[in-house]
Design an enzyme around this catalytic site. Sequence first.
Site, PDB file in Angstrom:
ATOM      1  N   PHE A 129     -16.043  17.079  10.079  1.00 15.94           N
ATOM      2  CA  PHE A 129     -15.227  17.227  11.287  1.00 15.94           C
ATOM      3  C   PHE A 129     -15.883  16.436  12.419  1.00 15.94           C
ATOM      4  CE2 PHE A 129     -13.473  19.533  14.944  1.00 15.94           C
ATOM      5  CZ  PHE A 129     -12.136  19.576  14.578  1.00 15.94           C
ATOM      6  N   ASP A 201     -21.441  24.516   8.336  1.00 13.76           N
ATOM      7  CA  ASP A 201     -20.329  24.785   9.253  1.00 13.76           C
ATOM      8  C   ASP A 201     -19.269  25.542   8.451  1.00 13.76           C
ATOM      9  OD1 ASP A 201     -18.028  24.718  10.835  1.00 13.76           O
ATOM     10  OD2 ASP A 201     -18.591  22.805  11.763  1.00 13.76           O
ATOM     11  N   TYR A 226     -11.314  31.426  15.893  1.00 11.92           N
ATOM     12  CA  TYR A 226      -9.882  31.300  16.217  1.00 11.92           C
ATOM     13  C   TYR A 226      -9.057  30.787  15.045  1.00 11.92           C
ATOM     14  CZ  TYR A 226     -11.449  26.512  17.293  1.00 11.92           C
ATOM     15  OH  TYR A 226     -12.039  25.284  17.240  1.00 11.92           O
ATOM     16  N   LYS A 227      -9.715  30.419  13.947  1.00  9.31           N
ATOM     17  CA  LYS A 227      -8.966  29.938  12.775  1.00  9.31           C
ATOM     18  C   LYS A 227      -8.605  31.147  11.900  1.00  9.31           C
ATOM     19  CE  LYS A 227     -10.834  25.330  13.300  1.00  9.31           C
ATOM     20  NZ  LYS A 227     -11.878  24.364  12.966  1.00  9.31           N
ATOM     21  N   ARG A 375      -1.470  18.852   6.062  1.00 10.63           N
ATOM     22  CA  ARG A 375      -2.370  19.958   5.706  1.00 10.63           C
ATOM     23  C   ARG A 375      -1.643  21.288   5.877  1.00 10.63           C
ATOM     24  NH1 ARG A 375      -7.782  21.095   9.207  1.00 10.63           N
ATOM     25  NH2 ARG A 375      -6.208  21.911  10.637  1.00 10.63           N
TER      26      ARG A 375
HETATM   27  C1  PLP Z   1     -12.305  23.406  13.981  1.00  5.81           C
HETATM   28  C2  PLP Z   1     -13.673  22.898  13.712  1.00  5.81           C
HETATM   29  C3  PLP Z   1     -14.623  22.820  14.732  1.00  5.81           C
HETATM   30  C4  PLP Z   1     -14.212  23.139  16.145  1.00  5.81           C
HETATM   31  O1  PLP Z   1     -15.241  23.122  17.057  1.00  5.81           O
HETATM   32  P1  PLP Z   1     -14.974  23.692  18.528  1.00  5.81           P
HETATM   33  O2  PLP Z   1     -16.253  23.522  19.220  1.00  5.81           O
HETATM   34  O3  PLP Z   1     -14.559  25.128  18.356  1.00  5.81           O
HETATM   35  O4  PLP Z   1     -13.849  22.927  19.123  1.00  5.81           O
HETATM   36  C5  PLP Z   1     -15.910  22.425  14.405  1.00  5.81           C
HETATM   37  N1  PLP Z   1     -16.233  22.102  13.135  1.00  5.81           N
HETATM   38  C6  PLP Z   1     -15.321  22.148  12.135  1.00  5.81           C
HETATM   39  C7  PLP Z   1     -15.718  21.798  10.753  1.00  5.81           C
HETATM   40  C8  PLP Z   1     -14.018  22.536  12.398  1.00  5.81           C
HETATM   41  O5  PLP Z   1     -13.121  22.561  11.424  1.00  5.81           O
END
Ligand code: PLP
Length: 416
Positions: A129, A201, A226-227, A375
Amino acid sequence: MINKNHCLTLDEQDPLAPLRQQFALPEGVIYLDGNSLGARPLASLERARQVIEQEWGDGLIRSWNSAGWRDLPLRLGDRLAPLIGAGAGEVVITDTTSINLFKVLSAALQVQAERAPQRRVIVSESSNFPTDLYIVEGLTQLLQRGYSLRLVDSPEQIPAAIDQDTAVVLLTHVNYKTGYMHDMQAVTGLIHEAGALSIWDLAHSAGAVPVALTQSGADYAIGCTYKYLNGGPGSQAFAWVAPTLCDLVTQPLSGWFGHARQFDMATHYEPSSGIARYLCGTQPITSLAMVECGLEIFEQTDMQSLRRKSLALTDLFIQLVEQRCAGHDLKLVTPRDHAKRGSHVSFEHPEGYAVIQALIARGVIGDYREPRIMRFGFTPLYTRFSEVWDAVQILGEILDQKTWAQAQFQVRHSVT
Ligand SMILES: *Cc1c(COP(=O)(O)O)cnc(C)c1O
């Protein structure tokens, strides 16, 4: 051939089906995006009212003590811990995933700087990401110690990329685009054999697949609430550090909430022991409090039951897309192997962006990720098997009729 009746029967037999009643989901929407922003637990409205009217309105400053605001990040962390295979007192919910990555990566690099200062390489995946890679860039530029980022293009290349120069391996357990899931225990074993530290992560894992941090021997973990955890838009992220590593170093965002005695108002920073040292400053309590409503629903089931349903949903989706949409230039990018699959499924299509826009216009909400990836997230707490059927029929119609070619579906929005 699978038919809709079969899917309706699966819904009737689904032991998790009643949990959906605890979510607010709009009529006419098939929500396949709980991996980006989880649906709203019904209880969140009453909880928000309580926080705003009573705790803030009536309690005012007293609520830091009387409503337990001060310890909320740790109390919620304890409730999240079982979902990721961590122990009590080991998880904190605070800040964002990006910020928590900054903290744990700084800590891991400090540990290595003391143990093995010649190790200056951080290994990750080019498909990780973006924010994860950006944080590595920002932190290593700040540190000015000659760190470099070594990116591999596929999971198979990871073992060969870890060597005597590797300080830290930063991996997203379930890839946000492809849905590929790493074997956390096996990969952590490789990382440790090479003398490196692991950061996992769990953004697309927490609440989606069983995770066993302690058992896997992992070193550091971060992730979103939040996911799949349904904490609400922008709700705080979590951080976990293996207890043997936690007190070795101080993370650099050494704000007063991480101080051992916050209200001594001392001139010097002295970190709390344990995961509390990963706190920094005052948290947005109204948002943080919402995280509890999602966790309460998880406490009514367990990750094994959720995983069983998740795999059944993703299997069904793949099978139905291949049955209904054959000949439409769709390419499955998610592993078929259960052991390598998270809880979302991605297909490539040359017009992926426009197809997703056309789906959203028909009430089927998935999302698009560059390049060409459509997705679809399957959240076993509330996704129905019959919705999978309906979503695939609508996808089939859009592809058959080339609805995606309409001008309004070609317009790029700022959030895709
Ligand atoms: C959604 C996501 C994030 C989001 O990071 P934020 O700091 O909450 O915006 C980080 N890493 C991964 C792998 C994600 O899928």
